[in-house]
Design a protein around this motif. Sequence first.
Motif, PDB file in Angstrom:
ATOM      1  N   GLY A   1       0.810  -1.211   0.000  1.00 17.80           N
ATOM      2  CA  GLY A   1       0.000   0.000   0.000  1.00 17.80           C
ATOM      3  C   GLY A   1       0.843   1.261   0.000  1.00 17.80           C
ATOM      4  O   GLY A   1       0.401   2.321  -0.456  1.00 17.80           O
TER       5      GLY A   1
ATOM      6  N   LEU B   1       1.198   3.168  -3.189  1.00 18.83           N
ATOM      7  CA  LEU B   1       0.085   4.015  -3.619  1.00 18.83           C
ATOM      8  C   LEU B   1       0.015   5.318  -2.821  1.00 18.83           C
ATOM      9  O   LEU B   1      -0.377   6.352  -3.352  1.00 18.83           O
ATOM     10  N   VAL B   2       0.378   5.230  -1.555  1.00 15.75           N
ATOM     11  CA  VAL B   2       0.432   6.410  -0.692  1.00 15.75           C
ATOM     12  C   VAL B   2       1.766   6.353   0.050  1.00 15.75           C
ATOM     13  O   VAL B   2       1.929   5.578   0.997  1.00 15.75           O
TER      14      VAL B   2
ATOM     15  N   TYR C   1      -1.585  -4.892  -3.268  1.00 19.85           N
ATOM     16  CA  TYR C   1      -1.142  -3.788  -2.410  1.00 19.85           C
ATOM     17  C   TYR C   1      -1.631  -4.026  -0.971  1.00 19.85           C
ATOM     18  O   TYR C   1      -2.653  -3.477  -0.565  1.00 19.85           O
TER      19      TYR C   1
ATOM     20  N   VAL D   1      -6.300  -4.109  -3.626  1.00 21.55           N
ATOM     21  CA  VAL D   1      -5.899  -3.012  -2.743  1.00 21.55           C
ATOM     22  C   VAL D   1      -6.556  -3.252  -1.393  1.00 21.55           C
ATOM     23  O   VAL D   1      -7.775  -3.175  -1.264  1.00 21.55           O
TER      24      VAL D   1
ATOM     25  N   ARG E   1      -9.068   3.344   3.008  1.00 17.63           N
ATOM     26  CA  ARG E   1      -7.794   3.293   2.301  1.00 17.63           C
ATOM     27  C   ARG E   1      -7.971   3.697   0.846  1.00 17.63           C
ATOM     28  O   ARG E   1      -7.151   4.446   0.283  1.00 17.63           O
TER      29      ARG E   1
ATOM     30  N   VAL F   1      -6.117   6.752  -1.153  1.00 17.56           N
ATOM     31  CA  VAL F   1      -5.392   6.574  -2.425  1.00 17.56           C
ATOM     32  C   VAL F   1      -5.901   7.571  -3.459  1.00 17.56           C
ATOM     33  O   VAL F   1      -5.114   8.223  -4.161  1.00 17.56           O
TER      34      VAL F   1
ATOM     35  N   ASN G   1      -4.760  11.052  -2.585  1.00 17.26           N
ATOM     36  CA  ASN G   1      -3.332  11.210  -2.825  1.00 17.26           C
ATOM     37  C   ASN G   1      -3.038  11.529  -4.288  1.00 17.26           C
ATOM     38  O   ASN G   1      -2.034  12.164  -4.601  1.00 17.26           O
ATOM     39  N   ARG G   2      -3.929  11.107  -5.166  1.00 21.05           N
ATOM     40  CA  ARG G   2      -3.767  11.399  -6.592  1.00 21.05           C
ATOM     41  C   ARG G   2      -4.314  12.774  -6.953  1.00 21.05           C
ATOM     42  O   ARG G   2      -3.750  13.481  -7.784  1.00 21.05           O
TER      43      ARG G   2
END
Length: 265
Positions: A141, A144-145, A182, A224, A230, A234, A237-238
């Motif tokens: 994970g 992804l972050v 992930y 994921v 979570r 994610v 974060n994008r």
Amino acid sequence: MNLNGKRALVTGGSSGIGLEIARELLIAGAIVGITGRRQGAVDQALRQLEGQGPIRGLSADVTTSEGRARTLELAAESLGGLDVLVNNAGGVRAGRLEAITEDEIRQMVEVNLTGPILLTRAALSLLKESGDGLVVNVSSGIALVGMAFYSPYAAVKAGIAHFGEVLRRELDGEGVRVLTVYPTATETPMMATSGMGRDGGRETPSDVAREIVEAMTQDRLEVVRGGPARLEMVKQNRTDPQAVDEALRPIKAAMEDGARDHSAL
């Protein structure tokens, strides 16, 4: 993919998520081989899995050419071929970047990225012979972050994830698929020295493995872990990474404290 009768190889299969993936594959009817760096741990895992299905194992280090050769020899000779390769072997050293040694960084690159890429390359002929092959890359994970105090580890785990994405497109229509996983913090030996998630925030290896094997049967592209919260993180974060920076800032000191002694190489 129907896993019944499929020949599956799990690196890092002597403990943690890898051991539970092997168990779930056996339950699904697969013929399974596991590898790990320490023969004693492999033997113990084989005893735990005995009676659950056809299982083989040996000691092999994916960071060495000899270890990769032994791994593929297990597939070709003991399993009779290869349908599923699970790149699960991994290692971590956390802490401030300047406190992590060059040797520790190189070890993380070798075990989490270079080794799996070279093993996959060597295994492709067997996977293509299958006609229904699958590569499973266990990332993290943190790919992804990104989390503070895990910079080299996050880099290599992001690397193996993007390796899988590119390989999936490269092999499109050629009989070999790719699944990327992930996991979040999971109660494994690799997490024994980590202070992160000790308050009940860790998942069990069996829960993670169960979804991974389920994803294999459903021909999914990724798993994921961590639930809706979570997934939302994610996404944020994008789209708004600065908001994630701000959310993590108040716990930075606690994160550093939890990561400082985290080492499993």
